[in-house]
Design an enzyme around this catalytic site. Structure first.
Site, PDB file in Angstrom:
ATOM      1  CG  ASN A  47      -1.741   1.209   1.423  1.00 12.80           C
ATOM      2  OD1 ASN A  47      -1.751   1.974   0.442  1.00 12.80           O
ATOM      3  ND2 ASN A  47      -2.159   1.319   2.715  1.00 12.80           N
ATOM      4  CE  LYS A  71       0.087   3.101   4.886  1.00 15.11           C
ATOM      5  NZ  LYS A  71       0.326   3.362   6.309  1.00 15.11           N
ATOM      6  CG  HIS A  88      -5.347   1.853   5.300  1.00 22.69           C
ATOM      7  ND1 HIS A  88      -4.959   2.768   6.431  1.00 22.69           N
ATOM      8  CD2 HIS A  88      -4.221   0.869   5.203  1.00 22.69           C
ATOM      9  CE1 HIS A  88      -3.826   2.558   6.691  1.00 22.69           C
ATOM     10  NE2 HIS A  88      -3.460   1.513   5.872  1.00 22.69           N
ATOM     11  CD  GLU A 110      -2.582   5.420   6.901  1.00 20.30           C
ATOM     12  OE1 GLU A 110      -2.646   5.380   5.844  1.00 20.30           O
ATOM     13  OE2 GLU A 110      -1.430   4.925   7.497  1.00 20.30           O
ATOM     14  CD  GLU A 145      -3.240  -2.475   7.440  1.00 18.57           C
ATOM     15  OE1 GLU A 145      -2.041  -2.856   6.852  1.00 18.57           O
ATOM     16  OE2 GLU A 145      -3.669  -1.235   7.369  1.00 18.57           O
ATOM     17  N   GLY A 169       3.274   2.131  10.775  1.00 20.28           N
ATOM     18  CA  GLY A 169       4.098   3.282  10.411  1.00 20.28           C
ATOM     19  C   GLY A 169       4.823   3.623  11.485  1.00 20.28           C
ATOM     20  CB  SER A 182       5.946  -1.713  11.817  1.00 20.82           C
ATOM     21  OG  SER A 182       5.506  -0.499  12.199  1.00 20.82           O
TER      22      SER A 182
HETATM   23  P1  13P Z   1       3.571   0.405   7.686  1.00 20.21           P
HETATM   24  O1  13P Z   1       4.049  -0.834   6.954  1.00 20.21           O
HETATM   25  O2  13P Z   1       3.952   1.671   7.020  1.00 20.21           O
HETATM   26  O3  13P Z   1       3.432   0.347   9.142  1.00 20.21           O
HETATM   27  O4  13P Z   1       2.059   0.611   7.334  1.00 20.21           O
HETATM   28  C1  13P Z   1       1.001  -0.422   7.065  1.00 20.21           C
HETATM   29  C2  13P Z   1      -0.077  -0.014   6.428  1.00 20.21           C
HETATM   30  O5  13P Z   1      -0.835   0.733   6.656  1.00 20.21           O
HETATM   31  C3  13P Z   1      -0.477  -0.926   5.344  1.00 20.21           C
HETATM   32  O6  13P Z   1      -1.677  -0.572   4.806  1.00 20.21           O
END
Ligand code: 13P
Length: 249
Positions: free
Chosen positions: A9, A11, A95, A97, A167, A173, A213
């Site tokens: 992903n 982003k 997601h 976010e 997640e 992150g 992560s």
């Molecule tokens: P990270 O791998 O940067 O922690 O992000 C995970 C994520 O949100 C994947 O959709």
């Protein structure tokens, strides 16, 4: 047997030229991989370029979100048929976010999932608890209500197009991966809840990805868990070398 699924992903990262460079590298680096489903979700703006480069390869394209109407006066939104026409086979829905910054609810997730499947898209539905929810012992309650609402009333076809991603918000992150044991405990719970909703047969075949992560040095231990079938990778998917290593777990 559930086939491993590794997804990146991206982003809100990468201009078109950056995306092109990364995808060309990935395509070459991953061309021998046959036993893992590989998906990348670049930003909308890079989808058409990505589709051109990945056509006929073993890398599938996904989008990071989708609206539930096919068209209409929804400034800034993108519909399922548009994603299909841009070359997507998958879409990520719900997601954290999107939930946190753009008000996406479990009800929206359910609408989007159904609409995406009507257009032929496979869906990656994201769920996961926040840090304060975990610390107050509510993790399973949160997962249960997210699953009940977002996977409500699914038809056979919708079920067949479903992948779930766990997640935990506190691991996204932050560099704090859930330990393989913590992730497995949640995945096992999720599979059990899906079995309550749709039966053991279906639940034993549905793929559940871990996200938060994921890096080249922790993917192997995560994938060794019984109920972890793949990964949804954020930061480490932006670098073609590290994403290739993750796919090659
Ligand atoms: P990270 O791998 O940067 O922690 O992000 C995970 C994520 O949100 C994947 O959709």
């Amino acid at each position: 047997m559930r086939r491993p699924f590794i997804a990146g992903n991206w982003k809100m990262y990468k201009t078109n030229s950056e995306a092109e460079e990364t995808i060309r590298y990935l395509k070459d680096k991953l061309k021998e991989i046959e036993n893992v489903d590989i998906m990348i979700a670049p930003p909308y703006t890079a989808l058409t370029i990505a589709a051109g480069i990945t056509a006929g390869s073993n890398i599938y394209l996904g989008a990071q979100n989708v609206h539930y109407e096919n068209e209409g006066a929804y400034t800034g939104e993108i519909s399922p048929p548009m994603l299909v026409s841009a070359g997507c086979r998958y879409v990520i829905i719900g997601h954290s976010e999107r939930r946190q910054y753009f008000g996406c609810t479990d009800k929206d997730v359910n609408l989007r999932l159904k609409s995406a499947v009507r257009s032929g898209l496979k869906t990656v539905v994201c769920i996961g608890e926040k840090l304060e929810e975990r610390e107050s012992g509510k993790t399973f309650d949160i997962l249960s209500s997210q699953l009940s609402e977002s996977l409500k009333n699914l038809s056979e076809e919708e079920k067949n197009m479903l992948i779930v991603a766990y997640e935990p918000v506190w691991a996204i992150g932050t560099g704090k991966t859930a330990t393989p044991d913590i992730a497995e405990e949640a995945h096992k719970y999720i599979r059990g809840k899906i079995a309550d909703m749709y039966g053991r047969d279906f639940a034993s075949g549905v793929r559940i990805l871990y996200g938060g992560s994921v890096k080249p040095d922790n993917i192997r231990d995560l994938m060794a868990q019984d109920n972890i079938d793949g990964a949804l990778v954020g930061g480490a998917s932006l670098d073609a070398e590290s994403f290739s290593k993750i796919v090659n777990f």
